[in-house]
Enzyme design. Structure first.
Site, PDB file in Angstrom:
ATOM      1  N   ASN A 246       1.312  -3.704   7.883  1.00 22.13           N
ATOM      2  CA  ASN A 246       2.127  -4.225   7.084  1.00 22.13           C
ATOM      3  C   ASN A 246       3.282  -3.200   6.522  1.00 22.13           C
ATOM      4  OD1 ASN A 246       1.931  -7.059   6.977  1.00 22.13           O
ATOM      5  ND2 ASN A 246      -0.048  -6.598   6.490  1.00 22.13           N
TER       6      ASN A 246
ATOM      7  N   ALA B 115       1.047  -1.196   0.091  1.00 21.39           N
ATOM      8  CA  ALA B 115       0.135   0.179   0.026  1.00 21.39           C
ATOM      9  C   ALA B 115       0.852   1.081  -0.129  1.00 21.39           C
ATOM     10  CB  ALA B 115      -0.985  -0.104   1.487  1.00 21.39           C
TER      11      ALA B 115
ATOM     12  N   HIS C  96      -1.631   7.347   4.372  1.00 20.94           N
ATOM     13  CA  HIS C  96      -0.234   7.068   4.553  1.00 20.94           C
ATOM     14  C   HIS C  96       0.689   8.394   4.406  1.00 20.94           C
ATOM     15  CE1 HIS C  96      -1.381   2.855   4.537  1.00 20.94           C
ATOM     16  NE2 HIS C  96      -1.834   3.052   3.325  1.00 20.94           N
TER      17      HIS C  96
END
Ligand code: NAD
Length: 268
Positions: free
Chosen positions: A190, A124, A220
């Protein structure tokens, strides 16, 4: 050229997207199989023409060119060491499992002993090339913030006494190291592990996890500063339509890594 033989570990949101794309790829194409735990309910979703394997002997017999894990931390512990020991390259999405030093050491040993190779997808996140380049900087400060909407944290919010539907403002669920974050949130962090492994390691990578009712997606933010300069990156991922804990882009990241794996030209 023969079809490339790929085993997917798991058949959830990410693996199903990967399978759909690989099955539609132009020649030489891909022959797929799926490794599941015996009796897994996911077997019913595996499309016709894709074999379901229920053990490592079946993986060995399939003659895989590449194994892709999209199943979770337990699968990294249970199945990935044996695949590496068979000499297979294994691309993993559940990078957070590597926060456990004993597991990481076991995987490296299995890869070395069997001449397999553990491949880590950026998943991601992006920008890991830059983070890798500054990983030895003397003045490196690397920080990561995960900001997701309440749907991604429903169980955690309930456990803290919040009603996810009524959350008035952001709640910081966690602040600490990437090692603690990956251990505490196996399905969500992760990315922190990928960043730590690309960068200065699990202890030196700082992580904040924020649940925000105003978050427009899975956001993020990575910030790095060092003697080489500064870096800041913000990615807003849409959640997977089939699993709000996973970002939709992850399957695309894995597909890009599969392309690189089989390509004569590799971008590092
Ligand atoms: N690197 C990243 O950025 C990133 C982002 C999101 C998710 N992930 C990882 O990808 C994994 C899969 O995500 P998803 O959204 O597809 O999950 P999902 O819950 O939709 O599917 C998981 C699948 O794996 C199977 N499974 C579980 N344990 C297994 C085992 N030990 N052996 C074989 N199969 C097993 C389940 O039956 C199911 O088919 C997550 O658990 C997470 O660890 C990584």
């Amino acid at each position: 050229m023969k079809a490339r033989r790929v085993v997917l570990i798991g058949y959830g949101a990410i693996a199903a997207d990967i399978a759909t794309a690989l099955r539609a790829a132009p020649g030489p194409g891909y022959a797929l199989a799926v490794l599941l735990r015996p009796g897994s309910s996911s077997a019913a979703r595996v499309p016709e023409g894709v074999s379901v394997l229920e053990g490592l002997d079946a993986v060995a017999a399939f003659g895989a060119d590449l194994v892709i894990e999209a199943a979770g931390h337990a699968a990294v512990r249970e199945s990935v060491p044996s695949c590496l020991a068979l000499g297979l390259p294994v691309l993993i999405s559940s990078i957070g499992a590597l926060h456990d030093e004993a597991i990481f050491a076991r995987l490296v040993e299995a890869a070395r002993g069997g001449r397999g190779r553990l491949l880590l997808a950026s998943g991601a996140l992006g920008g890991l090339d830059y983070v890798r380049a500054v990983r030895h900087a003397e003045q490196l400060d690397l920080r990561y913030e995960s900001r997701k909407p309440p749907a991604a944290w429903a169980a955690e919010l309930h456990a803290l006494g919040h009603d996810p539907a009524e959350l008035a403002g952001p709640v910081t669920l966690f602040s600490g190291t990437a090692r603690e974050a990956a251990a505490r949130y196996p399905q969500n962090l992760n990315v922190a592990a990928a960043l730590a492994l690309a960068g200065p390691g699990f202890e030196a990578t700082r992580v904040d996890v924020v649940c925000d009712p105003k978050a427009g997606g899975n956001t993020h933010v990575v910030r790095a500063s060092s003697e080489f300069g500064t870096f800041s990156l913000e990615i807003a991922n849409r959640p997977s339509p089939s699993n709000p804990k996973s970002s939709w882009i992850v399957a695309q990241s894995i597909l890009a890594a599969v392309d690189q794996h089989f390509s004569p030209v590799v971008m590092l």
